[in-house]
Write an enzyme that holds these catalytic residues in place. Structure first.
Site, PDB file in Angstrom:
ATOM      1  N   GLU A 169       0.786  -1.227   0.000  1.00 48.96           N
ATOM      2  CA  GLU A 169       0.000   0.000   0.000  1.00 48.96           C
ATOM      3  C   GLU A 169       0.823   1.285   0.000  1.00 48.96           C
ATOM      4  O   GLU A 169       0.808   2.048   0.975  1.00 48.96           O
ATOM      5  CB  GLU A 169      -0.961   0.013   1.196  1.00 48.96           C
ATOM      6  CG  GLU A 169      -1.888  -1.190   1.253  1.00 48.96           C
ATOM      7  CD  GLU A 169      -2.961  -1.075   2.331  1.00 48.96           C
ATOM      8  OE1 GLU A 169      -2.860  -0.196   3.195  1.00 48.96           O
ATOM      9  OE2 GLU A 169      -3.911  -1.877   2.304  1.00 48.96           O
ATOM     10  N   GLU A 353      -5.368  -8.634   1.002  1.00 49.98           N
ATOM     11  CA  GLU A 353      -6.034  -8.296   2.264  1.00 49.98           C
ATOM     12  C   GLU A 353      -7.500  -8.032   1.991  1.00 49.98           C
ATOM     13  O   GLU A 353      -7.860  -7.423   0.979  1.00 49.98           O
ATOM     14  CB  GLU A 353      -5.461  -7.018   2.912  1.00 49.98           C
ATOM     15  CG  GLU A 353      -4.103  -7.174   3.520  1.00 49.98           C
ATOM     16  CD  GLU A 353      -3.585  -5.871   4.151  1.00 49.98           C
ATOM     17  OE1 GLU A 353      -4.401  -5.054   4.626  1.00 49.98           O
ATOM     18  OE2 GLU A 353      -2.357  -5.683   4.136  1.00 49.98           O
TER      19      GLU A 353
HETATM   20  C1  FCB Z   1      -4.454  -2.060   5.607  1.00 48.70           C
HETATM   21  C2  FCB Z   1      -3.057  -2.391   6.120  1.00 48.70           C
HETATM   22  C3  FCB Z   1      -3.047  -3.457   7.186  1.00 48.70           C
HETATM   23  C4  FCB Z   1      -4.198  -3.296   8.167  1.00 48.70           C
HETATM   24  C5  FCB Z   1      -5.499  -3.141   7.422  1.00 48.70           C
HETATM   25  C6  FCB Z   1      -6.708  -3.015   8.323  1.00 48.70           C
HETATM   26  O1  FCB Z   1      -4.447  -0.781   5.057  1.00 48.70           O
HETATM   27  O2  FCB Z   1      -2.268  -2.861   5.057  1.00 48.70           O
HETATM   28  O3  FCB Z   1      -1.794  -3.409   7.819  1.00 48.70           O
HETATM   29  O4  FCB Z   1      -3.943  -2.269   9.028  1.00 48.70           O
HETATM   30  O5  FCB Z   1      -5.454  -2.031   6.577  1.00 48.70           O
END
Ligand code: FCB
Length: 452
Positions: A169, A353
């Site tokens: 990110e 994620e």
């Molecule tokens: C993302 C991050 C991860 C976590 C989630 C909820 O942006 O990559 O580390 O904090 O959000």
């Protein structure tokens, strides 16, 4: 509640969990680890909720064997973790700390021994403090140390790791860190943030050649947080505002990486804040990727606004929200993936994620979290639809294996499928973990039957 059958995914689709080093490891002073910008940020009063820090976190640095056993019991096929740069090269550049690499070496072998595919991210925000002192991501001199760090890790772990992501990110590193002051190092300067974004991308591209040489059998890519942006109405001004917002969040990263250019509309809009880009930089950035990691949490609804940014967020009043206040919008995952496939020369995608924070409570040794189960179920269905529409998605990593240090929110926001008691550090799988394990088992059984 009627229990729907799990959607069916391609037979070789991988199901796993994701975590990040600073959020779970603790042991911040052990085995030669150097300080990171997050240690500094946590120690700065008022920056992290409740004055929480990563000093202990989930103590995964010591409990990793138990954590891997737990994942194995839950049937995980893959695990996405991140490597802490300040463990491997404590001062950011220069000497490699063998003990730091040893930890990840054991972790990778431990995963393989349990039949779990290792997926590593090299940078999940724990920048060595000395590199921030030298200027951080807005400083061009950071690119070479990152490439040297990536070289050291991939040389040691090699092809035992299935995929390497350079960065997690970069939007968050650049804008939360240097523009909005919400994340380490806590600065507030748009131009610095945009310069940081360029150096993050340049560091990514500069690291790839050695990574490919060191681990020729692994996939090499990057992880982006992408948020589809929807106009608040049919008005052309709202459509234009949503397009700009999409540029700020998504296209600013997708276009240089996949098309070799910065979006011209944004470049013009940024004016004097646009970053300094040297000849050849975009060629370095836009190298072929082995995969794109997509982190998906929510969407944004955007309306035109007379204020300085020209737009405002206009979420529907009745939106269902998680404990973070983020709208639950599974359709956005389908829309996002289909759009990526349509607009870019897309490589295989992993959902690196996806998940939700809820106010989970441990009662009589159990955590009942039906909202998280529903969240997962809806997003799996959205993902299945994207695959059915032709998007090449190879795996899904639930955020997160266990409750952990949620950055500026400290330990207050629980994203885990496994509950962690932060006093005793005892892990308790929530109902969602058991549900996920059951779903994985059924997918695996279905896949075995299909290929038998
Ligand atoms: C993302 C991050 C991860 C976590 C989630 C909820 O942006 O990559 O580390 O904090 O959000």
């Amino acid at each position: 509640m009627t229990r729907t059958e799990p959607p069916s995914f391609p037979p070789d689709f991988l199901w796993g969990f994701a975590t990040a080093s600073f959020q779970i490891e603790g042991a911040t002073h052990e085995d030669g680890r150097g300080p990171s910008i997050w240690d500094t940020f946590c120690a700065t009063p008022g920056k992290v909720a409740n004055g929480d820090s990563g000093a202990v976190a989930c103590d995964h640095y010591h409990r990793w064997r138990d954590d891997l056993d737990l994942m194995q019991r839950l049937g995980a096929q893959a695990y996405r973790f991140s490597v802490a740069w300040p463990r491997v090269i404590p001062s950011g550049s220069g000497t490699v700390n063998a003990k730091g690499l040893d930890f990840y070496d054991r972790l990778v072998d431990g995963l393989l021994a349990r039949g779990i595919e290792p997926h590593a991210t090299l940078y999940h925000w724990d920048l060595p403090q000395p590199l921030q002192d030298a200027g951080g991501w807005p400083w061009r001199g950071i690119v070479e140390p990152f490439a040297a760090y990536a070289d050291a890790v991939t040389r040691r772990l090699g092809d035992r790791v299935r995929s390497y992501a350079t960065l997690n990110e970069p939007w968050c590193s650049a804008h939360l860190g240097y523009d909005f002051g919400e994340h380490a190092p806590g600065l507030r300067d748009r131009a610095l943030a945009l310069q940081a974004s360029h150096h993050l991308l340049l560091a990514h591209g500069s690291a790839l050649p050695a990574m490919r040489t060191n681990a020729p059998g692994a996939l090499h890519g990057i992880v982006l947080n992408l948020y589809p942006a929807y106009p608040a109405s049919d008005a052309p001004e709202d459509a234009a505002a949503a397009h700009r917002f999409d540029g700020f969040f998504n296209r600013w990263y997708l276009e240089p990486l996949l098309l070799g250019r910065y979006p011209s509309d944004l470049w013009t809009a940024y004016g004097a804040a646009a970053p300094t880009v040297e000849d050849g930089d975009l060629g370095v950035i836009a190298q072929p990727l082995g995969f794109l990691g997509v982190n998906y949490y929510s969407r944004f609804v955007v309306a035109a606004d007379p204020g300085p940014e020209g737009l405002t967020l206009a979420p529907p009043a009745d939106a269902e929200r998680t404990e973070m206040g983020w709208e639950v919008y599974p359709q956005g995952l389908t829309d996002l993936l289909v759009r990526l496939e349509r607009d870019y020369p897309l490589q295989p995608v992993y959902i690196t994620e996806n998940g939700a924070a809820y106010r989970d409570e441990l009662v009589d040794g159990h955590v009942d979290d039906p909202a998280r189960i529903r969240f997962l179920e809806l997003h799996f269905e959205a993902l299945r639809q994207a695959i059915a529409l032709g998007v090449d998605v190879r795996g899904y990593f639930a955020w997160s294996l266990m409750d952990n240090f949620e950055w500026a929110h400290g330990y207050g926001k629980r994203f885990g499928l496994v509950h962690v008691d932060f006093d005793t550090l005892v892990r308790t799988p929530k109902r969602s973990a058991l549900w996920y394990a059951d779903m994985i088992a059924r997918q695996r059984a279905g896949a075995e039957a299909a290929t038998a």
